[in-house]
Design a protein around this motif. Structure first.
Motif, short mmCIF file in Angstrom:
data_model
loop_
_atom_site.label_atom_id
_atom_site.label_comp_id
_atom_site.label_asym_id
_atom_site.label_seq_id
_atom_site.Cartn_x
_atom_site.Cartn_y
_atom_site.Cartn_z
N ARG A 104 8.02 -9.21 -1.68
CA ARG A 104 8.51 -8.88 -3.02
C ARG A 104 7.44 -8.99 -4.09
O ARG A 104 7.66 -8.58 -5.23
N ARG A 105 6.27 -9.53 -3.74
CA ARG A 105 5.30 -9.93 -4.76
C ARG A 105 4.31 -8.83 -5.17
O ARG A 105 3.45 -9.06 -6.00
N PHE A 106 4.45 -7.64 -4.60
CA PHE A 106 3.57 -6.53 -4.98
C PHE A 106 4.12 -5.76 -6.19
O PHE A 106 3.44 -4.88 -6.71
N ALA A 135 -2.28 -6.83 4.61
CA ALA A 135 -1.91 -6.65 3.20
C ALA A 135 -2.28 -7.86 2.36
O ALA A 135 -2.42 -7.75 1.14
N SER A 136 -2.42 -9.02 2.99
CA SER A 136 -2.72 -10.25 2.26
C SER A 136 -4.19 -10.39 1.89
O SER A 136 -4.55 -11.29 1.11
N GLU A 137 -5.06 -9.52 2.40
CA GLU A 137 -6.47 -9.60 2.03
C GLU A 137 -6.63 -9.25 0.55
O GLU A 137 -5.98 -8.33 0.04
N PRO A 138 -7.50 -9.97 -0.17
CA PRO A 138 -7.56 -9.83 -1.64
C PRO A 138 -7.75 -8.40 -2.12
O PRO A 138 -7.06 -7.96 -3.05
N GLY A 139 -8.69 -7.66 -1.52
CA GLY A 139 -8.94 -6.31 -1.99
C GLY A 139 -7.77 -5.38 -1.77
O GLY A 139 -7.47 -4.51 -2.62
N ILE A 140 -7.09 -5.53 -0.65
CA ILE A 140 -5.93 -4.69 -0.37
C ILE A 140 -4.76 -5.07 -1.26
O ILE A 140 -4.08 -4.20 -1.83
N ALA A 141 -4.50 -6.37 -1.39
CA ALA A 141 -3.41 -6.81 -2.26
C ALA A 141 -3.62 -6.32 -3.69
O ALA A 141 -2.68 -5.85 -4.34
N ASP A 142 -4.85 -6.42 -4.18
CA ASP A 142 -5.18 -5.95 -5.52
C ASP A 142 -4.87 -4.46 -5.67
O ASP A 142 -4.23 -4.03 -6.63
N ALA A 143 -5.30 -3.67 -4.70
CA ALA A 143 -5.07 -2.23 -4.77
C ALA A 143 -3.59 -1.89 -4.71
O ALA A 143 -3.13 -0.97 -5.41
N LEU A 144 -2.83 -2.61 -3.91
CA LEU A 144 -1.41 -2.33 -3.77
C LEU A 144 -0.65 -2.67 -5.04
O LEU A 144 0.24 -1.92 -5.47
N VAL A 145 -0.97 -3.81 -5.65
CA VAL A 145 -0.31 -4.19 -6.90
C VAL A 145 -0.63 -3.16 -7.99
O VAL A 145 0.26 -2.72 -8.74
#
Length: 321
Positions: A53-55, A293-303
């Motif tokens: 839910r956090r994205f 998805a939890s990797e910082p660069g991917i999480a950043d891009a998804l958000v």
């Protein structure tokens, strides 16, 4: 880097009976009158969790998450009966109807990208846009790369543990050998195979070692291994190159593709091929990331993708982001 949104609790939970014997766990969070988004988890067999839910900005999105057949809080656990791609597609449509949603955004990663594409191609009129991560086209070469030969050359130490539960005579077709154990009556052999299968995936899913990620795979080992292997020995119940072949059905939909440069589970050529078949999509290659998805660069891009898409679809000013 854009941070994930804080953890939130669902405001509604549902138990939806679908084809027997399956009962799906579904929850809703965020804003009840926000832009509907369906989080489509990976695996198949992984399930959703608090991270799912956090994205999304809870002030902008009506966030729907569900555990697919046989995994997470859906029941019965690790069940293979009536469990295939097109059953899951119709489960998604059933959820949409039950929740009274006209059209929604699909947000899927890894197997979730596969299932999101399959649903969108079957029900294009019900989709507003797609955000997809770690593209998995489920082509024969994709299964062979990760479960027979390819990724094995990048991680020979981890691969040795993956092979260890199988006798040399059965290693010519590793998925079939695993399937025999994962669906057999020997519970000890079944759990040994499930742990080895899930550990291989968990260890290779991130660019940098992530013990917490490996532990999450261990916790879900039986459902991940049984359901993944069931799907993959059946070529994900897809025709050859079906997802690429049917892209014209959804070519009009906006899409954002996020993929790690060093994704060893689903190599970047998956995302590249999808982008070539979907000229209107935006491809973001994350230079310092693998699959998770939890990797910082991917999480950043998804958000960022979820924020920008919501503001575009809701006609909100981008400068407020």
């Amino acid at each position: 880097m854009q941070s994930l949104y804080p953890e939130i609790k669902p405001y509604a939970r549902h138990a939806l009976a679908v084809q027997e014997p399956h009962i799906l766990y579904v929850d809703e969070s965020g804003s009840a009158d926000g832009l509907p988004v369906l989080f489509v988890h990976g695996g198949p067999g992984a399930g959703c969790d608090a991270l799912s839910r956090r994205f999304f900005d809870p002030a902008l999105y009506r966030i729907v998450t569900f555990d697919q057949r046989g995994c997470g809080r859906s029941t019965p656990h690790a069940c293979l009966e009536h469990n295939d791609t097109w059953a899951l597609v119709e489960d998604m449509e059933h959820i949409r109807q039950q929740l009274g949603i006209e059209r929604w955004v699909l947000f899927g990663g890894s197997w979730g990208s596969t299932l999101s594409l399959a649903y969108a191609q079957r029900h294009p009129e019900r989709v507003q846009a797609l955000i997809l991560r770690g593209i998995f086209l489920c082509r024969p070469e994709d299964f062979r790369w990760f479960y027979q030969e390819g990724a094995s050359r990048l991680f020979p130490d981890y691969w040795q543990d993956y092979l260890a539960v199988l006798p040399p005579a059965e290693r010519g077709d590793l998925m079939q050998a695993y399937y025999k154990r994962l669906t057999g009556s020997d519970e000890i052999a079944q759990m040994q195979a499930a742990k080895a299968w899930s550990c291989w995936e968990g260890r290779t899913a991130s660019l940098r070692p992530n013990p917490q990620l490996v532990e999450r795979f261990h916790e879900r080992a039986l459902s991940i291994a049984r359901i993944e292997c069931h799907y993959f020995v059946n070529q994900a119940f897809l025709e050859p190159d079906q997802l690429l072949r049917d892209m014209p059905r959804i070519a009009h939909l906006p899409g954002i593709i996020v993929h790690g440069r060093y994704d060893a589970v689903c190599p970047l050529d998956n995302a590249w091929a999808l982008h070539q078949a979907w000229p209107g999509s935006e491809l973001q290659i994350i230079r310092d990331a693998g699959h998770a998805a939890s990797e910082p660069g991917i999480a950043d891009a998804l958000v960022r993708a979820a924020d920008s898409l919501a503001r575009r679809l809701l006609d909100l000013p981008l400068e407020d982001a």
